[in-house]
Design a protein around this motif. Structure first.
Motif, PDB file in Angstrom:
ATOM      1  N   GLY A 337       0.802  -1.226   0.000  1.00 56.29           N
ATOM      2  CA  GLY A 337       0.000   0.000   0.000  1.00 56.29           C
ATOM      3  C   GLY A 337       0.827   1.263   0.000  1.00 56.29           C
ATOM      4  N   PHE A 338       2.103   1.164   0.351  1.00 53.22           N
ATOM      5  CA  PHE A 338       2.988   2.327   0.271  1.00 53.22           C
ATOM      6  C   PHE A 338       3.139   2.804  -1.172  1.00 53.22           C
ATOM      7  N   PHE A 339       2.931   1.879  -2.131  1.00 58.20           N
ATOM      8  CA  PHE A 339       3.305   2.191  -3.506  1.00 58.20           C
ATOM      9  C   PHE A 339       2.192   2.015  -4.529  1.00 58.20           C
ATOM     10  N   ILE A 340       1.240   1.089  -4.297  1.00 60.74           N
ATOM     11  CA  ILE A 340       0.239   0.820  -5.319  1.00 60.74           C
ATOM     12  C   ILE A 340      -1.166   0.854  -4.725  1.00 60.74           C
ATOM     13  N   ASP A 341      -2.177   0.938  -5.621  1.00 61.36           N
ATOM     14  CA  ASP A 341      -3.574   1.035  -5.205  1.00 61.36           C
ATOM     15  C   ASP A 341      -4.117  -0.308  -4.724  1.00 61.36           C
ATOM     16  N   TRP A 342      -5.270  -0.205  -4.050  1.00 59.53           N
ATOM     17  CA  TRP A 342      -5.904  -1.394  -3.484  1.00 59.53           C
ATOM     18  C   TRP A 342      -6.240  -2.433  -4.543  1.00 59.53           C
ATOM     19  N   ILE A 343      -6.652  -1.995  -5.726  1.00 61.61           N
ATOM     20  CA  ILE A 343      -7.086  -2.950  -6.752  1.00 61.61           C
ATOM     21  C   ILE A 343      -5.915  -3.814  -7.202  1.00 61.61           C
ATOM     22  N   GLY A 344      -4.721  -3.189  -7.303  1.00 60.51           N
ATOM     23  CA  GLY A 344      -3.531  -3.952  -7.651  1.00 60.51           C
ATOM     24  C   GLY A 344      -3.152  -4.934  -6.564  1.00 60.51           C
ATOM     25  N   ILE A 345      -3.233  -4.471  -5.304  1.00 57.69           N
ATOM     26  CA  ILE A 345      -2.915  -5.345  -4.172  1.00 57.69           C
ATOM     27  C   ILE A 345      -3.872  -6.535  -4.136  1.00 57.69           C
ATOM     28  N   LEU A 346      -5.158  -6.251  -4.359  1.00 60.69           N
ATOM     29  CA  LEU A 346      -6.177  -7.301  -4.315  1.00 60.69           C
ATOM     30  C   LEU A 346      -5.883  -8.403  -5.329  1.00 60.69           C
ATOM     31  N   PHE A 347      -5.670  -8.027  -6.580  1.00 57.93           N
ATOM     32  CA  PHE A 347      -5.530  -9.030  -7.626  1.00 57.93           C
ATOM     33  C   PHE A 347      -4.147  -9.675  -7.651  1.00 57.93           C
ATOM     34  N   LEU A 348      -3.152  -8.999  -7.100  1.00 58.73           N
ATOM     35  CA  LEU A 348      -1.818  -9.590  -7.060  1.00 58.73           C
ATOM     36  C   LEU A 348      -1.652 -10.586  -5.911  1.00 58.73           C
ATOM     37  N   THR A 349      -2.377 -10.359  -4.813  1.00 61.49           N
ATOM     38  CA  THR A 349      -2.152 -11.195  -3.616  1.00 61.49           C
ATOM     39  C   THR A 349      -3.233 -12.243  -3.368  1.00 61.49           C
ATOM     40  N   MET A 350      -4.482 -11.942  -3.665  1.00 56.53           N
ATOM     41  CA  MET A 350      -5.564 -12.840  -3.267  1.00 56.53           C
ATOM     42  C   MET A 350      -5.491 -14.241  -3.879  1.00 56.53           C
ATOM     43  N   PRO A 351      -5.082 -14.386  -5.150  1.00 55.45           N
ATOM     44  CA  PRO A 351      -4.974 -15.753  -5.681  1.00 55.45           C
ATOM     45  C   PRO A 351      -3.991 -16.623  -4.896  1.00 55.45           C
ATOM     46  N   VAL A 352      -3.030 -16.002  -4.229  1.00 57.62           N
ATOM     47  CA  VAL A 352      -2.075 -16.744  -3.407  1.00 57.62           C
ATOM     48  C   VAL A 352      -2.564 -16.848  -1.967  1.00 57.62           C
ATOM     49  N   PHE A 353      -3.019 -15.736  -1.410  1.00 60.78           N
ATOM     50  CA  PHE A 353      -3.344 -15.681   0.017  1.00 60.78           C
ATOM     51  C   PHE A 353      -4.622 -16.436   0.370  1.00 60.78           C
ATOM     52  N   LEU A 354      -5.669 -16.270  -0.434  1.00 62.90           N
ATOM     53  CA  LEU A 354      -6.964 -16.846  -0.066  1.00 62.90           C
ATOM     54  C   LEU A 354      -6.938 -18.373   0.067  1.00 62.90           C
ATOM     55  N   PRO A 355      -6.427 -19.113  -0.923  1.00 66.32           N
ATOM     56  CA  PRO A 355      -6.392 -20.578  -0.758  1.00 66.32           C
ATOM     57  C   PRO A 355      -5.564 -21.012   0.452  1.00 66.32           C
ATOM     58  N   THR A 356      -4.476 -20.273   0.699  1.00 64.38           N
ATOM     59  CA  THR A 356      -3.633 -20.590   1.854  1.00 64.38           C
ATOM     60  C   THR A 356      -4.405 -20.412   3.153  1.00 64.38           C
ATOM     61  N   LEU A 357      -5.109 -19.272   3.269  1.00 64.74           N
ATOM     62  CA  LEU A 357      -5.867 -19.001   4.493  1.00 64.74           C
ATOM     63  C   LEU A 357      -7.004 -19.983   4.700  1.00 64.74           C
TER      64      LEU A 357
END
Length: 390
Positions: A337-357
């Motif tokens: 979040g220091f560098f990019i918008d929420w939409i970028g963070i959402l789509f870059l991380t959720m495919p990895v984070f959600l299945p793990t969680l």
């Protein structure tokens, strides 16, 4: 090249391009195309197109432009100004009372917009001059507006939650219900902080003058007349969602129509305003959708290369404690979040984070609230700190 080396190369490329000022949509899209061609050949570009079309085929996406149109009409019809005027005479006698009113109005605006940015502009134009004129501490005044204006991420209908729900494949209505109480708790914490600071140091938030706040009760109540209909529209949208009377898309469309009717009844509706509203909606949605195209394509290619499985194994290997893995994810959200918008963070991380969680037993709706809270922090934090620039 092995997947670990490719992952480092992707991160390094994104970092360099973002530091050069290239928009994230084009950074992620360009890297996706290069990876596709080098790993799968030119025919692999169909992967990029098919993932984009598949995401855009969701009917719930129609809610995004509808909520943006609703927000723009409310903004241009003077609702924020009337809201502020209606409430400030009631709490103006308190030390820090105008700061409290500003936060409260920010919550109400959050319920009518679903996007942030616009709230901060409105509060900056309406509330900031009033606070500075009264002699409020500048840091407290600006902090109140930026933090309160950012509550649009937490108060439904939130655009962030719509995209999260589509990505996580969970009920957007349930997300709205889940995030409402945490959003109100954050607002209450902000208000408590303002009252404590101004109570300890009254010079930080002087009350309104006797002349400004001592007006007849009838006049105070009459000030609510100008905001009753807009708040009725916003409340109707939320009730229709929570009660299950209408889907998110239907509620958003009714909200946009209701906002237009309210603007017409207030004498603020015109074809010029409608044109400006539609242009603003196109710009906002165009920016968001281009980010979706780029990041979605990059994650699709990375997944085919086995990258998501690799990243998941790395996360699980960090610790045997689920809470530690969750803390690392939140840290990644805030750092990005220091560098990019929420939409970028959402789509870059959720495919990895959600299945793990989910494999660790966490509920995806609960995690949606955690993600939303993290975006609230990230949005306010320098060096990006967009509310301060706004």
């Amino acid at each position: 090249m092995d997947i670990g080396s490719l992952t480092l190369l992707i991160i390094a490329s994104m970092t360099v391009l973002l530091m050069l000022g290239v928009p994230l949509a084009f950074v992620s899209g360009a890297i996706a195309v290069v990876l596709t061609v080098t790993q799968f050949g030119w025919n692999g570009l169909f992967i990029v197109g098919s993932r984009t079309v598949e995401f855009l085929d969701s009917f719930a996406l129609i809610a995004v432009p509808m909520f943006v149109i609703m927000a723009s009409i409310m903004e241009k019809s003077g609702v924020a100004r009337d809201l502020y005027r209606a409430f400030h005479v009631w709490a103006g006698g308190l030390r820090g009372g105008i700061g409290v009113v500003t936060t409260f109005v920010a919550v109400l605006l959050g319920a009518t917009t679903g996007i942030i940015g616009g709230e901060i502009v409105l509060l900056g134009l309406i509330a900031l001059p009033q606070m500075l004129k009264l002699g409020y501490d500048k840091k407290l005044a600006i902090g109140t507006i930026t933090a309160g204006g950012s509550l649009g991420t937490m108060i439904p209908p939130s655009i962030i939650l719509i995209f999260y729900g589509l990505t996580a494949e969970v009920s957007i209505s349930h997300l709205f219900v889940a995030t409402l109480l945490p959003g109100l708790m954050m607002a209450l914490l902000y208000i408590t902080y303002i009252l404590i600071r101004c109570g300890m140091n009254p010079a930080m938030g002087p009350p309104l003058s006797e002349e400004e706040r001592n007006i007849p009760l009838r006049e105070k109540l009459a000030l609510f007349g100008g905001v009753a209909l807009p708040m009725l529209v916003a409340g109707g949208v939320l009730v229709s969602i929570y009660a299950g009377f209408a889907s998110i898309t239907e509620s958003a469309a009714l909200g946009a129509f209701g906002a237009a009717v309210v603007a017409w009844m207030r004498g603020a509706f015109s074809f010029a305003m409608l044109r400006d509203v539609l242009v603003q909606a196109l710009r906002t949605c165009g920016m968001v959708f281009w980010l979706v195209f780029g990041t979605n394509a990059l994650i699709g290619v990375y997944n085919l290369m086995g990258g998501i499985g690799f990243a998941r194994e790395m996360l699980v290997g960090l610790s045997s404690e689920p809470g530690v893995i969750l803390a690392v994810m939140i840290g990644v959200f805030i750092l990005l979040g220091f560098f990019i918008d929420w939409i970028g963070i959402l789509f870059l991380t959720m495919p990895v984070f959600l299945p793990t969680l989910q494999s660790l037993g966490y509920d995806p709706i609960w995690f949606g609230v955690v993600f939303n809270l993290s975006m609230q922090i990230a949005y306010l934090t320098p060096p990006s700190g967009r509310p301060v620039f706004i």
